[in-house]
Scaffold this active site. Structure first.
Site, PDB file in Angstrom:
ATOM      1  CE  LYS A  84      -2.391  -1.384   3.691  1.00  0.00           C
ATOM      2  NZ  LYS A  84      -1.832  -2.743   3.876  1.00  0.00           N
ATOM      3  CB  THR A  85       3.701   2.315   2.167  1.00  0.00           C
ATOM      4  OG1 THR A  85       2.899   2.174   3.334  1.00  0.00           O
ATOM      5  CG2 THR A  85       4.599   3.526   2.316  1.00  0.00           C
TER       6      THR A  85
ATOM      7  CG  ASP B 117       0.379   3.373   6.696  1.00  0.00           C
ATOM      8  OD1 ASP B 117      -0.545   2.679   6.237  1.00  0.00           O
ATOM      9  OD2 ASP B 117       1.472   2.900   7.056  1.00  0.00           O
TER      10      ASP B 117
ATOM     11  CB  THR C 142      -4.834  -3.362   8.074  1.00  0.00           C
ATOM     12  OG1 THR C 142      -4.950  -2.524   9.235  1.00  0.00           O
ATOM     13  CG2 THR C 142      -3.404  -3.337   7.588  1.00  0.00           C
TER      14      THR C 142
ATOM     15  NE  ARG D 256       6.470  -4.389   5.604  1.00  0.00           N
ATOM     16  CZ  ARG D 256       5.353  -3.695   5.845  1.00  0.00           C
ATOM     17  NH1 ARG D 256       4.440  -4.189   6.672  1.00  0.00           N
ATOM     18  NH2 ARG D 256       5.143  -2.532   5.285  1.00  0.00           N
TER      19      ARG D 256
END
Ligand code: ADE
Length: 338
Positions: free
Chosen positions: A66-67, A111, A160, A219
């Site tokens: 997302k980031t 975020d 999320t 990640r």
């Protein structure tokens, strides 16, 4: 929450490493094809019209990009990104300071937008809708609303927990994308790309071995790659092979499906304390001594995705695949290494 090799949150020392590996353009981005193709169209259309991109809401489990996508959108629009997070914007003043400093077309990235305090969220409505801030000066009969105009900007929100967003906030976004877990082929390509950036020699089978244990999450894949690279350097000849990756990850306690201790504790709690379920998430959380929110965000989505857990109206149930994976035979108790 404890930090672990399989944590879906970025570990403290990891930010710089993530920045180095992060794709910078849509063309470099692997996976999430529908979101990427749709964003490509939105970006091109906005650029052709010389306008800002519509506000974008990205949602899905942690670690899926997302980031990264927010940064890419700023790059593609050739503007700057101004990043912050819901919990960092504590007071209305914090938000006003950021908004009034935005340049035209900037990407304002929040975020964890579901954690925005209510007062801040309400200031955001007119900012997103009309590019202005309204604030009330003085009190009682002298109260007046001051309007501060803002330069047009693009808000990118990431969460999320989209269900926790209020509907007025949700309605102010024009573009929505749900990021989903990556398949093994995509993760293999991500590992190969990251290894190339890090200058780590790797065989395709080594990349696939890492990908298979990365829980659908880039990640996690990149973090495992770092550990496997260390192992290959110290115990091997420096090249990451399938055998080396397997040995390194086994040594790190990462199981064949990439489950971590918390995942396994959750499944074992459901099986041993609640007869396999159905059981509510609050009860599971109490048993494993963690928060229901953490389980709902970090643990449940992947266990549902790989079919180890099913959700019914009366709660969560462990599936036969989960029993088998944990070594239960005939659903009897086993000794587990947790
Ligand atoms: N690194 C982390 N996520 C990635 C992605 N989706 N594509 C390419 N490289 C990545």
């Amino acid at each position: 929450m404890e930090e672990s090799l399989l944590s879906r949150e970025p570990l403290a020392e990891e930010a710089q490493y993530e920045r180095q590996l992060r794709p910078r353009r849509l063309d470099e981005y692997i996976g999430q094809r529908e979101a990427v193709e749709s964003l490509r169209v939105s970006v091109q259309a906005a650029r052709q019209r010389g306008e800002c991109l519509d506000h974008v809401l990205l949602f899905g489990p942690p670690g899926l990009g997302k980031t990264t996508l927010a940064h890419i959108l700023a790059n593609e629009m050739e503007t700057q990104i101004v990043p912050t997070s819901g919990p960092a914007l504590e007071r209305g003043h914090d938000l006003m300071g950021v908004l009034t400093n935005l340049a035209e077309g900037d990407v304002f990235f929040i975020d964890e937008i579901h954690r925005l305090p209510r007062v801040v969220e309400e200031l955001l409505y007119p900012a997103m809708e009309d590019f202005q801030i309204n604030f009330v000066v003085e009190k009682g009969i002298h109260a007046r609303t001051m309007r501060i105009p803002l330069k047009p900007f693009t808000m990118v929100g990431a969460t999320t927990r989209p269900g926790l967003l209020s509907s007025p906030l949700r309605e102010r976004f024009g573009i929505f994308h749900h990021l989903d877990f990556y398949d093994e082929d995509e993760l293999t390509r991500i590992v190969l790309r990251s290894a190339a950036i890090l200058g780590a020699p790797i065989e395709p089978a080594g990349a696939a071995e890492i990908a298979g244990r990365a829980r659908g999450t880039p990640r996690v894949a990149n973090r495992l790659l770092r550990r496997v690279r260390d192992y290959a350097q110290v115990r091997g000849d420096g090249t990451i092979t399938r055998e080396g990756a397997d040995a390194a990850l086994t040594l790190e306690g990462v199981d064949a499906r990439g489950l971590d201790r918390l995942d396994r504790r959750v499944l074992v709690a459901i099986i041993e304390q609640y007869g396999g379920g159905p059981v509510g998430i609050e009860a599971i959380a109490a048993t494993v001594n963690d928060e229901a929110g953490t389980l709902a965000e970090m643990v449940e989505p992947f266990l549902l995705k790989i079919g180890f857990l099913v959700r019914s109206p009366s709660g969560r149930k462990a599936t036969p695949q989960a029993y088998r994976h944990l070594g239960y035979r005939g659903q009897g108790p086993v000794q587990l290494q947790l």
